[in-house]
Scaffold this motif. Sequence first.
Motif, short mmCIF file in Angstrom:
data_model
loop_
_atom_site.label_atom_id
_atom_site.label_comp_id
_atom_site.label_asym_id
_atom_site.label_seq_id
_atom_site.Cartn_x
_atom_site.Cartn_y
_atom_site.Cartn_z
N MET A 79 0.81 -1.21 0.00
CA MET A 79 0.00 0.00 0.00
C MET A 79 0.85 1.27 0.00
SD MET A 79 -3.11 -0.95 2.51
CE MET A 79 -4.67 -1.22 1.76
N PHE A 80 2.07 1.18 0.50
CA PHE A 80 2.93 2.35 0.50
C PHE A 80 3.68 2.54 -0.82
CE2 PHE A 80 2.46 2.66 5.08
CZ PHE A 80 2.40 4.04 5.21
N MET A 81 3.63 1.54 -1.69
CA MET A 81 4.29 1.69 -2.99
C MET A 81 3.48 2.65 -3.84
SD MET A 81 5.48 -2.26 -3.62
CE MET A 81 5.23 -2.13 -5.32
N SER A 172 12.01 1.23 6.47
CA SER A 172 12.64 2.16 5.53
C SER A 172 11.65 2.60 4.44
CB SER A 172 13.89 1.54 4.91
OG SER A 172 13.54 0.46 4.07
N VAL A 173 10.77 1.71 4.00
CA VAL A 173 9.75 2.06 3.01
C VAL A 173 8.76 3.06 3.62
CG1 VAL A 173 7.77 1.16 1.74
CG2 VAL A 173 9.95 0.01 1.58
N ALA A 174 8.37 2.82 4.88
CA ALA A 174 7.39 3.69 5.52
C ALA A 174 7.98 5.08 5.80
CB ALA A 174 6.92 3.06 6.82
N ARG A 175 9.26 5.17 6.07
CA ARG A 175 9.87 6.48 6.35
C ARG A 175 9.98 7.34 5.11
NH1 ARG A 175 15.03 6.18 10.02
NH2 ARG A 175 14.74 8.41 9.78
#
Length: 176
Positions: A79-81, A172-175
Amino acid sequence: MDLPGPIHDFLLVFFGSGIILGGMGVVLLTNSIYSAFSLGLVLVCIALFYILSNSHFVAAAQLLIYVGAINVLIIFAVMFMKGSEYSKDFPLWTVGSGVTLLVCTSIFVSLINTILDTSWYGIIWTTRSNQILEQDLISNSQQIGIHLSTDFFLPFELISIILLVALIGAISVARQ
């Protein structure tokens, strides 16, 4: 579970079909969210297989860890992509896809041949930890602890390292 034979067989076929269809959904669906939900279906069907095998603790661990944590982590990362990174000019079938299909098919055929050629009734499962587990004084959770600290120590540690790397990747993806 102590079910009658036909019901047990029906449930085995039903859950096996769920695993096969879910696995095909993971690979074939183009929407990443649907693919992640298909993975959840596969993991839930595996947990139901454990329940049919009277391995209730392993089924609960499967549901809590894989469905409740890992699959949610995958859905969180998807979902963060930012949408699809593929352009419309990207071909769906490449030479790499053909090579991958050939390799996977050959591995599948060799595994099926190995499974069919193995005499499963002649295998005797004896290990050093089974001598410890034959005592009636040890509970199920103690048996699991003995197996994790003797037979499955290295795979348990490797899985914990893989989960740590996945957690760091999700952070790291969420940041970003």
